[in-house]
Write an enzyme that holds these catalytic residues in place. Sequence first.
Site, PDB file in Angstrom:
ATOM      1  N   ASN A   1      17.047 -40.384  18.715  1.00 28.47           N
ATOM      2  CA  ASN A   1      16.267 -39.493  17.852  1.00 28.47           C
ATOM      3  C   ASN A   1      15.678 -38.295  18.581  1.00 28.47           C
ATOM      4  O   ASN A   1      15.645 -37.185  18.058  1.00 28.47           O
ATOM      5  CB  ASN A   1      15.123 -40.266  17.184  1.00 28.47           C
ATOM      6  CG  ASN A   1      15.610 -41.148  16.044  1.00 28.47           C
ATOM      7  OD1 ASN A   1      16.801 -41.189  15.750  1.00 28.47           O
ATOM      8  ND2 ASN A   1      14.697 -41.860  15.416  1.00 28.47           N
TER       9      ASN A   1
ATOM     10  N   ASP B   1       0.859  -1.170   0.000  1.00 27.59           N
ATOM     11  CA  ASP B   1       0.000   0.000   0.000  1.00 27.59           C
ATOM     12  C   ASP B   1       0.902   1.229   0.000  1.00 27.59           C
ATOM     13  O   ASP B   1       2.043   1.172   0.469  1.00 27.59           O
ATOM     14  CB  ASP B   1      -0.890  -0.037   1.252  1.00 27.59           C
ATOM     15  CG  ASP B   1      -1.922   1.064   1.262  1.00 27.59           C
ATOM     16  OD1 ASP B   1      -2.329   1.496   0.171  1.00 27.59           O
ATOM     17  OD2 ASP B   1      -2.319   1.497   2.355  1.00 27.59           O
TER      18      ASP B   1
END
Length: 876
Positions: free
Chosen positions: A689, A309
């Site tokens: 993990n 804008d």
Amino acid sequence: METKGLTTAEALERAKSGRNELTQGKKKSLFSVILGQFASPLLLLLIAAAVISIMTGELVDGVIIIAVVLANVIIGTVQEVSAEKSVEALRQINASTAVVIRDGAEKEIPAAELVVGDYVILEAGRVVPADLALVQTSSLKVNESALTGESVAVEKDCNEKSDEKTPLGDRKDKVFMSTLIEYGRGEGVVEKIGDNTEIGKISGMLRKITKQETPLQKNLNSISMVLGIAGVVLCILMFVCQIFIYNTKLIETLMISIAFAVAVIPEGLATVVTLVLSAGIQKMSKRNAIVKQIHAVETLGAVNVICSDKTGTLTQNKMTVVRWYLNGEEKAPAELAENDGVFGKLLEGFLACNDAKYSEETGEEIGDPTETAFIKYAKDNKLGYDKIMSAISRFDEIPFDSDRKMMTTLGRVEKGGEVKNVSYTKGAIDSVIVRCDRILDKNGVRPITNEDVLLATKSAEKMSSEALRVLALAYREGDTVPQEKDMIFVGLGAMIDPPKEGVRETVDECHHAGIDVVMITGDHKITAFAIAKELNIATDISQSLSGAEIDEMDPEEFRKNVLNYRVFARVSPENKVQIVQAFQSHGKICSMTGDGVNDAPSLKAADIGVAMGIGGTEVAKDAAEMILVDDNFITIKNAVMEGRNLFNNIKKSVVYLLRSNFGEVILMASAIFAGLSSPLSTIQILWVNLLTDTAPSLALGMDVGSDAVMNEKPRDVKAGILNKSDYLNIVIQGVISGVVALLAFLLPVISKYGTGDIVGNLTGNAELMKLCRTYCFSTLAINEMLMAYVCKTKGSLAFATKESWNNKALNIITAVGILLQLGVLAIAPIRSLLKLAAVGISDVLTIMLIAVSGVMINAAITLAKERLDIKRERAL
């Protein structure tokens, strides 16, 4: 004589067609937000793994996986729980009451009860309750910024005629729901109510627009799908191999298959990415950018078109006097001579013929922007505003109207002990100068000539062509009533809403970074182009297009040619959505900024909508993914830079996690297909993990960023999060880590029995198998923690430069992780839970030596590969 307004009976009959309310969009419940978090294929894979674990008796494993899933869901829900409030905010901004004429009498009713045909009275300070056709206007000015984005009040005139093709900002004979009456008075007949109004159309557009997945979401889902398919295929192969080749028992085979599936799936990936994005949100908030939706952070890094804008984002949203015309010459403020009597009279006139005020409490000017500009000029340049105004006492006026295009004030002016009546008139030059028979110049007052008129008119035309708003000033002395004839012409004042400081440089930075900046505004085409040219957004008027021109073009033609334009002026909300979607059709990742209700549909349609925090409406803020606290275009550039750095960090984390899991796959597959038992149990793989992998990957995701990312072109979102080089690194590093861990697994049995019948020596020997797994487990965990430095370091050998050590979080996590891993070997209860053997200091030193050796081999090979890649790129 025709009676104004409707009767109560007529209003009740028309009310059957519906109330003057906006249809409320379906709210997203907390349950649906939570449910939406489970749409990730990666989470679904984890849930499946948890179910299988529990069904086969591995309760601890299943519970741990479920905990990971719940953590990810909670984090995602907290970040997105405030979404989808756009239509509700629209409902809240509308007028609550309206003044109408019913049964021939003026009365105030709830705005929701208005019907088509109602006669409405409009006064300053009221919100327009519906879309009206004006039938009477008296100096009526309406602030339509919520619809058009332009803060300057629009002058309305019931005598003007417009139709549906006329841009909203140019419909002088209409007023629209939710706009504000700033000045004057008017009367109008209701033409449209509820969803049929202009604001209702925007509400409908908001409900129809659906958000697309971000590039990262698409990439992660793709990776998850590939991992899922690979995991299923490999688990089936593993199962068949164990049952039919090695004659392993069914339960044992299921446990091995589950362990293998856990090795394939990076359980921490979804959690790490979510946490890294959350950390990115916190970091951006410190730089005046509030990100509402978690995945929008990453989208910023992929943006290659910023649709901005104009008013308040690229410009200051304050009209500023930048040029004067007096004594037959055009001058910039810096060129004005001190004690110039003509300029003194010109400034005095613009301050006297002025309805704006200066607030001592707030230190701000209050009123129409074209009038506050002169007060601001006097204040900023210390030209004695208070002294000038204290000497003037206004006692009469002729208000501005759109027919005369002028306003006049009459007041007593005291100077040097003498008091005289002076009337000042300001307005459009063609209206003012024709009513002047004299002119004031440096030699005093003299008769005006055709040359004087020609010079002043040409100067006004020139400044207008540069998008300046030009006002002329004239005066009379000795009147007791204001008059607009036989006046003395003084000069011109020209103003503009100037660009914010630093915006041009930021636009240039965006261009250098491969980002196109596009201006989308409700202002006029010439004004928009003038600002765009000054900011280096556009270079030629041919790069500008108005909303009316867009409407006249074939939609497909516009879509094909949209990349040729840089300025879109006088556009409607529909045009804004059309522009965004046209850019997206070319594969562009679009950011759209806006502050008004009119911007909400395009904010929602864009890949990332950016609302203004100071001047933005609640509707715009709710439709956007990001809010600028300071309403500054520079903040958008900074957010893009943070987004790029964040993506690079996520990429490091993903590469690190996948290479770790690939190493586990190599380890598990090579051991099992060789006829050995699983080198790691399910819970040991989960430990690696979730703890020794996830923590370092999280630290990598918060790695130190660099401004240098703005020297790079935007990434190709179609290429995915990982490229061929990344996948090659994952394979090479994974193979080396897997082989090193396998050697560690075999070392105890080889040390005891030699390289003979390894399978036979392990079969039935539970204690030896536990020791082998302990070696393998510890080596793999330490190796993977140190491998984070290899994934982090670019262009040099890991651990050998300052860059390797500039991530304090990673340094601490690695040190703590290694100590924790060694502690597991020393603490009996934990050792028992993880099914590990007791080991001595010599064993620990051996494990450390093997792990570090594997890391340094990987570091050397990775550096050599990087240098080969650089040579190959230069050769191309």
